[in-house]
Design an enzyme around this catalytic site. Structure first.
Site, PDB file in Angstrom:
ATOM      1  N   PRO A   1      -3.076  -5.727   3.528  1.00  0.00           N
ATOM      2  CA  PRO A   1      -2.001  -5.849   4.434  1.00  0.00           C
ATOM      3  C   PRO A   1      -0.920  -5.211   3.797  1.00  0.00           C
ATOM      4  O   PRO A   1      -0.723  -5.006   2.423  1.00  0.00           O
ATOM      5  CB  PRO A   1      -1.573  -7.585   4.155  1.00  0.00           C
ATOM      6  N   GLY A   2      -0.043  -4.635   4.693  1.00  0.00           N
ATOM      7  CA  GLY A   2       1.026  -4.072   4.125  1.00  0.00           C
ATOM      8  C   GLY A   2       1.058  -2.601   3.808  1.00  0.00           C
ATOM      9  O   GLY A   2       2.088  -2.012   3.361  1.00  0.00           O
ATOM     10  N   THR A   3      -0.185  -2.075   4.035  1.00  0.00           N
ATOM     11  CA  THR A   3      -0.288  -0.700   3.512  1.00  0.00           C
ATOM     12  C   THR A   3       0.067   0.295   4.459  1.00  0.00           C
ATOM     13  O   THR A   3       0.011   1.494   4.087  1.00  0.00           O
ATOM     14  CB  THR A   3      -1.703  -0.245   2.852  1.00  0.00           C
ATOM     15  N   GLY A   4       0.499   0.089   5.646  1.00  0.00           N
ATOM     16  CA  GLY A   4       1.023   0.878   6.662  1.00  0.00           C
ATOM     17  C   GLY A   4       0.107   1.276   7.426  1.00  0.00           C
ATOM     18  O   GLY A   4      -0.033   2.263   8.329  1.00  0.00           O
ATOM     19  N   LYS A   5      -1.169   0.220   8.017  1.00  0.00           N
ATOM     20  CA  LYS A   5      -1.875   0.797   9.101  1.00  0.00           C
ATOM     21  C   LYS A   5      -1.135   1.003  10.499  1.00  0.00           C
ATOM     22  O   LYS A   5      -1.499   1.934  11.067  1.00  0.00           O
ATOM     23  CB  LYS A   5      -3.244  -0.298   9.178  1.00  0.00           C
ATOM     24  N   THR A   6      -0.623  -0.243  10.934  1.00  0.00           N
ATOM     25  CA  THR A   6       0.191  -0.244  12.010  1.00  0.00           C
ATOM     26  C   THR A   6       1.251   0.860  12.172  1.00  0.00           C
ATOM     27  O   THR A   6       1.368   1.571  13.112  1.00  0.00           O
ATOM     28  CB  THR A   6       0.765  -1.293  12.258  1.00  0.00           C
TER      29      THR A   6
ATOM     30  N   HIS B   1       5.689 -24.933 -22.200  1.00  0.00           N
ATOM     31  CA  HIS B   1       4.673 -24.412 -21.084  1.00  0.00           C
ATOM     32  C   HIS B   1       5.018 -22.894 -21.220  1.00  0.00           C
ATOM     33  O   HIS B   1       3.939 -21.975 -21.441  1.00  0.00           O
ATOM     34  CB  HIS B   1       4.758 -25.124 -19.849  1.00  0.00           C
ATOM     35  N   GLU B   2       5.944 -22.343 -20.821  1.00  0.00           N
ATOM     36  CA  GLU B   2       6.156 -20.868 -20.450  1.00  0.00           C
ATOM     37  C   GLU B   2       6.204 -20.444 -21.778  1.00  0.00           C
ATOM     38  O   GLU B   2       5.706 -18.947 -21.923  1.00  0.00           O
ATOM     39  CB  GLU B   2       7.582 -20.623 -19.903  1.00  0.00           C
TER      40      GLU B   2
ATOM     41  N   ASP C   1      -2.186 -22.977 -12.835  1.00  0.00           N
ATOM     42  CA  ASP C   1      -2.766 -22.216 -13.902  1.00  0.00           C
ATOM     43  C   ASP C   1      -4.211 -22.531 -14.018  1.00  0.00           C
ATOM     44  O   ASP C   1      -5.002 -21.593 -14.044  1.00  0.00           O
ATOM     45  CB  ASP C   1      -2.256 -22.424 -15.296  1.00  0.00           C
TER      46      ASP C   1
HETATM   47  P1  ADP Z   1      -0.052  -3.143   8.129  1.00  0.00           P
HETATM   48  O1  ADP Z   1      -1.185  -2.179   7.060  1.00  0.00           O
HETATM   49  O2  ADP Z   1      -0.413  -4.571   7.430  1.00  0.00           O
HETATM   50  O3  ADP Z   1      -0.677  -3.041   9.329  1.00  0.00           O
HETATM   51  P2  ADP Z   1       2.184  -2.097   8.427  1.00  0.00           P
HETATM   52  O4  ADP Z   1       2.056  -0.873   8.885  1.00  0.00           O
HETATM   53  O5  ADP Z   1       2.783  -3.047   9.538  1.00  0.00           O
HETATM   54  O6  ADP Z   1       1.150  -2.836   7.345  1.00  0.00           O
HETATM   55  O7  ADP Z   1       3.438  -1.947   7.330  1.00  0.00           O
HETATM   56  C1  ADP Z   1       4.661  -3.064   7.360  1.00  0.00           C
HETATM   57  C2  ADP Z   1       5.779  -2.307   6.825  1.00  0.00           C
HETATM   58  O8  ADP Z   1       5.819  -1.539   5.656  1.00  0.00           O
HETATM   59  C3  ADP Z   1       6.034  -1.036   7.797  1.00  0.00           C
HETATM   60  O9  ADP Z   1       6.659  -1.366   8.867  1.00  0.00           O
HETATM   61  C4  ADP Z   1       6.697  -0.022   6.902  1.00  0.00           C
HETATM   62  O10 ADP Z   1       8.378  -0.423   6.891  1.00  0.00           O
HETATM   63  C5  ADP Z   1       6.046  -0.344   5.434  1.00  0.00           C
HETATM   64  N1  ADP Z   1       5.279   0.748   4.817  1.00  0.00           N
HETATM   65  C6  ADP Z   1       4.105   0.352   4.810  1.00  0.00           C
HETATM   66  N2  ADP Z   1       3.536   1.529   4.277  1.00  0.00           N
HETATM   67  C7  ADP Z   1       4.338   2.553   4.444  1.00  0.00           C
HETATM   68  C8  ADP Z   1       4.296   3.895   3.911  1.00  0.00           C
HETATM   69  N3  ADP Z   1       3.284   4.539   3.663  1.00  0.00           N
HETATM   70  N4  ADP Z   1       5.462   4.625   4.132  1.00  0.00           N
HETATM   71  C9  ADP Z   1       6.522   4.150   4.594  1.00  0.00           C
HETATM   72  N5  ADP Z   1       6.465   2.693   4.929  1.00  0.00           N
HETATM   73  C10 ADP Z   1       5.717   2.029   4.610  1.00  0.00           C
HETATM   74 ZN    ZN Z   2       1.872 -21.883 -16.387  1.00  0.00          ZN
HETATM   75 MG    MG Z   3      -0.708  -4.335  10.788  1.00  0.00          MG
END
Ligand code: ADP
Ligand code: ZN
Ligand code: MG
Length: 607
Positions: A207-212, A427-428, A503
């Site tokens: 997630p969040g790697t920029g697929k969309t 603990h920490e 933990d």
């Molecule tokens: P997912 O892979 O989950 O679809 P998104 O494409 O929605 O992720 O990415 C979420 C946001 O993270 C994007 O709108 C962008 O702002 C940022 N982001 C992720 N990857 C990149 C990238 N390679 N370059 C620039 N921005 C990125």
């Molecule tokens: Zn701990």
């Molecule tokens: Mg997405």
């Protein structure tokens, strides 16, 4: 409810109008006096009547003094007969002028039929109304199966469209997608050498790697129609809706070919068929089948390319991954250090950044961050700067934002009692000291007993570089660090608290993975255990199906126990032998609540 109310009002108004009309037709402006036939007979005998007008049943009498009266007679009998029967002398009748007019057609119908017609009309009106309502409902139900895909035409969003420039790193992915765009733009070039245009491209990555984002960039670059729909939008309560939506979506895309159809979050529909319980699954299965059918059904030469994205390729149905469907697979990894720097710079655009800011340094401190995390980091930093009324974002905002993204916001209001503070501190300190004493661990960046997110305190460790492969030794030491908090509490206070619960959970999960996933147990050998089969039941994922015997299951448990016991022993040895150092760190934590990397390293060196 609202509809019903509206209907009632409409019916009421109709009623009022009809009755108003009725009264206009039936009543004359001056109401003549009503008399009986007997009275009429008497008046004629007294020679007071000058004229009688008969219209149907209605008898209008004009008296000699020109006043008018009215009476009714039976339909069948003639008036003169009736009067004779009432004892009027025939000569007297002859003196009276009698005028008989046929009742007018419209009036006759109105008078005779309206009493019957009115209820029928009202009921009919009601029925018609309800029918119309129902039909509208039915139309909605049919519209339901229509595609929810949103279309971006090439001429749309010219102003601020996403292009490949907005995507940092991911060079291989961009190359592949550029090729796809070229297929659509100049298909002849490829066809002339006998190359087939790919049908589907699957973007795979956490997630969040920029697929969309990448897909959006393709839409901005390709200059063809672009349809965008999310997998979850196919899934509905009713079986079959998803499938017809798929059909409709593909039909639309084909109509405006060349086109790209982007199905986001494919895993919402593309799960293994045949796994799972419950009705929802059948729906998904039908939807998936429809996608397969549609992708196979592209006539050769159809210029529609399906791009899809998922972060769970493991649960996708193998049939989707077969050549001829999503035959191109593009893997997106978490960004490495230089990509992180580029992503940070992209998201710095439009924000006033102080000149001294070193994005490389931020990138160094954020291994494991996804593109979305980094975008979030830049945003948090900007918010922080605004809150401090600063004109520019500096390192002073960026560095704290890293922790905020990583751990959630600080909860300074979460105040610990004196005793709790002590427990949290030891603990920490336990985690931190074990970590510092073992050779293969990541370095400690920060130790704190300020609550953050759900944790009462935290020890922040960050790797100094990106790591892709990890050894058993590293895992064993990580387990020891995880047990450090629990062990310290036991060592110092005689018993542990609930604060160690998380933990222990993490340690158990990690130990289990070592044994069942990574083949790192000597006793059980290099193999994996447990074919993962996911089912959805009542919204929960259940992982089942053991591919090993009960005997092995017991062995696995033993091995997990042993890993954790060893880790605890390691932590115990470290903490017991460095007790004074442990106390020193803990006391410093009680005093200052947070110890930064440099100060922590100094304490360790002194000790
Ligand atoms: P997912 O892979 O989950 O679809 P998104 O494409 O929605 O992720 O990415 C979420 C946001 O993270 C994007 O709108 C962008 O702002 C940022 N982001 C992720 N990857 C990149 C990238 N390679 N370059 C620039 N921005 C990125
Ligand atoms: Zn701990
Ligand atoms: Mg997405």
């Amino acid at each position: 409810m609202k509809n019903l109310f509206k209907n009632l009002i409409i019916v009421l108004i109709a009623f009022l109008i009809i009755s108003a009309l009725f009264s206009v037709f039936s009543k004359s402006p001056t109401e003549p006096k009503k008399i009986t036939i007997t009275e009429l007979a008497q008046q004629i005998n007294e020679e007071r009547v000058s004229k009688i007008a008969v219209e149907g049943q209605k008898v209008t009498i004009t008296l000699t003094d020109n006043s008018q009266e009215e009476t009714r007679k039976e339909d069948e009998a003639a008036l003169s007969e009736t009067l004779k029967n009432y004892g009027v002398e025939p000569q007297k009748i002859q003196k009276v002028q009698i005028e008989t007019t046929e009742i007018s057609g419209l009036k006759f119908w109105l008078i005779n039929l309206l009493p019957f017609l009115l209820p029928i009309l009202v009921i009919g009106f009601f029925l018609w109304f309800m029918f119309r309502q129902a039909q509208r409902g039915a139309n909605q139900a049919f519209g339901f199966t229509r595609s929810l895909a949103r279309m971006l035409k090439p001429e749309d969003n010219k102003g601020q469209r996403t292009t490949f420039k907005d995507v940092a790193g991911l060079e291989e992915a961009k190359e592949e997608l550029k090729e796809v765009v070229e297929f659509l733009r100049t298909p002849d070039k490829f066809k002339s050498v006998g190359a087939k245009i790919p049908k589907g491209v699957l973007l795979i990555g956490p997630p969040g790697t920029g697929k969309t984002l990448l897909a959006r960039a393709v839409s901005g670059e390709a200059n063809v129609s672009f349809f965008h729909i999310s997998g979850s939008e196919f899934v509905e309560l009713f079986v079959g809706v998803g499938a017809s939506r798929v059909r409709d979506t593909f039909a639309q895309a084909k109509k405006s070919a060349p086109a790209i159809l982007f199905i986001d979050e494919l895993d919402a529909i593309g799960r293994h068929r045949g796994a799972g319980l419950g009705g929802g699954h059948d729906e998904r299965e039908q939807t998936l089948n429809q996608i397969l059918v549609e992708m196979d059904g592209f006539e050769p030469g159809t210029q529609v390319i399906v791009i899809s994205a998922t972060n769970r390729p493991d649960i996708l149905d193998p049939a989707l991954l077969r050549p001829g469907r999503f035959d191109r697979r593009i893997i997106l990894d978490l960004p490495d250090i230089s990509d992180r720097e580029k992503i940070l710079k992209i998201h710095a655009i439009g924000k006033p950044i102080q000149k001294q800011v070193d994005f490389r340094q931020i990138a160094e401190r954020t291994p494991g961050f996804s593109g979305a995390d980094l975008a979030n980091l830049m945003n948090e930093a900007a918010i922080l700067a605004a809150r401090k009324n600063k004109k520019e974002v500096s390192m002073n905002e960026l560095i704290p934002s890293i922790e905020k993204v990583l751990l959630g916001p600080e909860r300074k209001s979460h105040i610990l009692s004196q005793d709790e503070k002590k427990i949290a501190a030891w603990h920490e300190a336990g985690h931190a000291l074990v970590n510092a004493s073992l050779p293969h661990t990541d370095s400690v960046r920060k130790v704190s007993i300020i609550a953050r997110g759900r944790a009462a305190g935290y020890t922040l460790k960050l790797p100094t570089e990106d790591k892709h492969l990890r050894t058993k030794t590293e895992f064993a030491e990580e387990l020891a660090v995880l047990m450090g908090g629990f062990t310290a509490e036991k060592l110092v206070f005689g018993e542990a608290t609930t604060g160690a619960g998380n933990d222990l959970q993490q340690a158990t999960d990690l130990a289990k993975k070592l044994v069942t996933r990574y083949g790192m147990s000597e006793k059980l050998g290099p193999r994996t255990f447990g074919e993962q089969e996911e089912m959805i039941f009542l919204g929960k994922e259940i992982v089942t199906e053991k591919d090993y015997s009960e005997k092995i299951a017991a062995l696995i448990d033993q091995e997990i126990d042993k890993l954790i016991a060893d880790a605890q022993k390691t932590a115990q040895n470290v903490l017991a032998s460095k007790r004074s150092l442990l106390d020193k760190i803990a006391n410093r934590l009680i005093e200052k609540e947070t110890i930064e990397k440099e100060e922590f390293e100094k304490i360790i060196k002194e000790g």
